[in-house]
Design a protein around this motif. Structure first.
Motif, mmCIF file in Angstrom:
data_model
loop_
_atom_site.group_PDB
_atom_site.id
_atom_site.type_symbol
_atom_site.label_atom_id
_atom_site.label_comp_id
_atom_site.label_asym_id
_atom_site.label_seq_id
_atom_site.Cartn_x
_atom_site.Cartn_y
_atom_site.Cartn_z
ATOM 1 N N ASP A 69 63.548 41.740 77.934
ATOM 2 C CA ASP A 69 62.148 41.561 77.530
ATOM 3 C C ASP A 69 61.477 40.468 78.346
ATOM 4 O OD1 ASP A 69 62.431 43.558 75.723
ATOM 5 O OD2 ASP A 69 62.405 42.271 73.936
ATOM 6 N N ALA A 70 62.203 39.369 78.522
ATOM 7 C CA ALA A 70 61.653 38.241 79.285
ATOM 8 C C ALA A 70 61.428 38.655 80.733
ATOM 9 C CB ALA A 70 62.593 37.042 79.203
ATOM 10 N N MET A 71 62.393 39.382 81.303
ATOM 11 C CA MET A 71 62.278 39.843 82.681
ATOM 12 C C MET A 71 61.110 40.818 82.802
ATOM 13 S SD MET A 71 63.411 39.443 85.684
ATOM 14 C CE MET A 71 64.685 39.744 86.858
ATOM 15 N N HIS A 72 61.001 41.701 81.821
ATOM 16 C CA HIS A 72 59.918 42.672 81.826
ATOM 17 C C HIS A 72 58.568 41.958 81.805
ATOM 18 C CE1 HIS A 72 57.945 46.503 81.253
ATOM 19 N NE2 HIS A 72 57.248 45.970 80.270
ATOM 20 N N LYS A 73 58.468 40.920 80.991
ATOM 21 C CA LYS A 73 57.212 40.180 80.898
ATOM 22 C C LYS A 73 56.871 39.505 82.231
ATOM 23 C CE LYS A 73 54.601 36.657 78.403
ATOM 24 N NZ LYS A 73 53.587 36.897 79.424
ATOM 25 N N LEU A 74 57.879 38.899 82.866
ATOM 26 C CA LEU A 74 57.637 38.267 84.169
ATOM 27 C C LEU A 74 57.115 39.295 85.172
ATOM 28 C CD1 LEU A 74 60.774 35.959 84.618
ATOM 29 C CD2 LEU A 74 58.417 35.221 84.254
ATOM 30 N N LYS A 75 57.751 40.466 85.195
ATOM 31 C CA LYS A 75 57.341 41.501 86.155
ATOM 32 C C LYS A 75 55.957 42.047 85.815
ATOM 33 C CE LYS A 75 61.743 42.886 88.006
ATOM 34 N NZ LYS A 75 62.740 43.933 88.223
ATOM 35 N N HIS A 76 55.679 42.146 84.521
ATOM 36 C CA HIS A 76 54.364 42.596 84.081
ATOM 37 C C HIS A 76 53.294 41.592 84.512
ATOM 38 C CE1 HIS A 76 51.212 44.226 81.500
ATOM 39 N NE2 HIS A 76 50.988 42.991 81.122
ATOM 40 N N ASP A 77 53.579 40.315 84.302
ATOM 41 C CA ASP A 77 52.628 39.264 84.692
ATOM 42 C C ASP A 77 52.398 39.285 86.199
ATOM 43 O OD1 ASP A 77 52.568 38.564 82.061
ATOM 44 O OD2 ASP A 77 53.637 36.663 82.285
ATOM 45 N N ARG A 78 53.483 39.479 86.959
ATOM 46 C CA ARG A 78 53.357 39.525 88.416
ATOM 47 C C ARG A 78 52.485 40.710 88.828
ATOM 48 N NH1 ARG A 78 58.658 40.431 92.088
ATOM 49 N NH2 ARG A 78 58.592 42.398 90.974
ATOM 50 N N ALA A 79 52.725 41.863 88.215
ATOM 51 C CA ALA A 79 51.956 43.063 88.565
ATOM 52 C C ALA A 79 50.478 42.883 88.234
ATOM 53 C CB ALA A 79 52.522 44.278 87.833
ATOM 54 N N GLU A 80 50.216 42.264 87.089
ATOM 55 C CA GLU A 80 48.832 42.048 86.657
ATOM 56 C C GLU A 80 48.114 41.092 87.606
ATOM 57 O OE1 GLU A 80 48.046 40.512 82.590
ATOM 58 O OE2 GLU A 80 47.991 42.658 82.138
ATOM 59 N N LEU A 81 48.811 40.042 87.976
ATOM 60 C CA LEU A 81 48.251 39.041 88.893
ATOM 61 C C LEU A 81 47.998 39.667 90.258
ATOM 62 C CD1 LEU A 81 47.547 36.127 88.430
ATOM 63 C CD2 LEU A 81 49.835 35.481 89.143
ATOM 64 N N LYS A 82 48.953 40.472 90.718
ATOM 65 C CA LYS A 82 48.822 41.139 92.005
ATOM 66 C C LYS A 82 47.565 42.013 92.018
ATOM 67 C CE LYS A 82 51.131 44.748 94.542
ATOM 68 N NZ LYS A 82 52.376 45.513 94.654
ATOM 69 N N ASP A 83 47.350 42.699 90.911
ATOM 70 C CA ASP A 83 46.181 43.548 90.747
ATOM 71 C C ASP A 83 44.889 42.758 90.861
ATOM 72 O OD1 ASP A 83 46.424 46.308 90.411
ATOM 73 O OD2 ASP A 83 45.283 46.173 88.533
ATOM 74 N N ARG A 84 44.842 41.625 90.164
ATOM 75 C CA ARG A 84 43.640 40.790 90.184
ATOM 76 C C ARG A 84 43.381 40.237 91.584
ATOM 77 N NH1 ARG A 84 44.496 36.540 85.654
ATOM 78 N NH2 ARG A 84 42.598 35.659 86.522
ATOM 79 N N LEU A 85 44.456 39.803 92.239
ATOM 80 C CA LEU A 85 44.318 39.278 93.594
ATOM 81 C C LEU A 85 43.837 40.374 94.544
ATOM 82 C CD1 LEU A 85 47.551 37.138 93.509
ATOM 83 C CD2 LEU A 85 45.272 36.211 93.921
ATOM 84 N N PHE A 86 44.377 41.569 94.377
ATOM 85 C CA PHE A 86 43.988 42.693 95.235
ATOM 86 C C PHE A 86 42.501 43.015 95.054
ATOM 87 C CE2 PHE A 86 44.001 47.374 96.244
ATOM 88 C CZ PHE A 86 44.115 47.191 97.611
ATOM 89 N N GLN A 87 42.017 42.983 93.818
ATOM 90 C CA GLN A 87 40.593 43.231 93.556
ATOM 91 C C GLN A 87 39.728 42.215 94.309
ATOM 92 O OE1 GLN A 87 39.472 45.955 92.160
ATOM 93 N NE2 GLN A 87 41.614 46.526 91.824
ATOM 94 N N ILE A 88 40.161 40.959 94.309
ATOM 95 C CA ILE A 88 39.406 39.917 95.026
ATOM 96 C C ILE A 88 39.415 40.217 96.521
ATOM 97 C CG2 ILE A 88 39.310 37.472 95.650
ATOM 98 C CD1 ILE A 88 40.559 36.893 92.864
ATOM 99 N N LEU A 89 40.573 40.622 97.053
ATOM 100 C CA LEU A 89 40.664 40.943 98.491
ATOM 101 C C LEU A 89 39.713 42.095 98.835
ATOM 102 C CD1 LEU A 89 44.535 40.733 99.009
ATOM 103 C CD2 LEU A 89 42.820 39.140 99.885
ATOM 104 N N LEU A 90 39.683 43.113 97.980
ATOM 105 C CA LEU A 90 38.811 44.265 98.235
ATOM 106 C C LEU A 90 37.345 43.862 98.220
ATOM 107 C CD1 LEU A 90 40.449 47.129 96.132
ATOM 108 C CD2 LEU A 90 40.442 46.859 98.616
ATOM 109 N N LYS A 91 36.993 42.995 97.250
ATOM 110 C CA LYS A 91 35.601 42.558 97.131
ATOM 111 C C LYS A 91 35.181 41.696 98.307
ATOM 112 C CE LYS A 91 35.066 40.446 93.260
ATOM 113 N NZ LYS A 91 35.378 40.331 91.821
ATOM 114 N N THR A 92 36.146 40.932 98.843
ATOM 115 C CA THR A 92 35.816 39.925 99.846
ATOM 116 C C THR A 92 35.774 40.487 101.255
ATOM 117 O OG1 THR A 92 36.992 38.364 98.439
ATOM 118 C CG2 THR A 92 36.401 37.598 100.634
ATOM 119 N N LYS A 93 36.622 41.449 101.528
ATOM 120 C CA LYS A 93 36.787 41.893 102.937
ATOM 121 C C LYS A 93 35.505 42.440 103.541
ATOM 122 C CE LYS A 93 38.217 46.631 102.525
ATOM 123 N NZ LYS A 93 39.128 47.687 102.772
#
Length: 81
Positions: free
Chosen positions: A57-81
């Protein structure tokens, strides 16, 4: 060579390497999120190398948080480029 797969931001989005560098220098919010992302990624990789001495569960949460963060960062990259 590490067993854990490297998902660092630049390895995930090599085509945005320059932009990631610029945002890291000029956008405190992006920089903080990117740092948090890389920290999470490092932690996950280390745990994977140690045969994940934490619960699924803890590992799943870490991976979920990473995926969510990656998504948010990617949205910023798309908006900025």
């Amino acid at each position: 060579n590490m067993l854990g797969e490297n998902h660092s931001l630049i390895s995930e989005f090599p085509e945005y390497k320059k932009l990631i560098g610029e945002l890291n220098n000029n956008d405190a919010e992006f920089s903080k999120m990117a740092q948090h992302y890389d920290d999470l990624d490092t932690e996950i990789r280390q745990l994977e190398l140690d045969n994940a001495p934490i619960g699924d569960d803890a590992m799943h949460k870490l991976k979920h948080d990473r995926a969510e963060l990656k998504d948010r960062l990617f949205q910023i990259l798309l908006k900025t480029k």
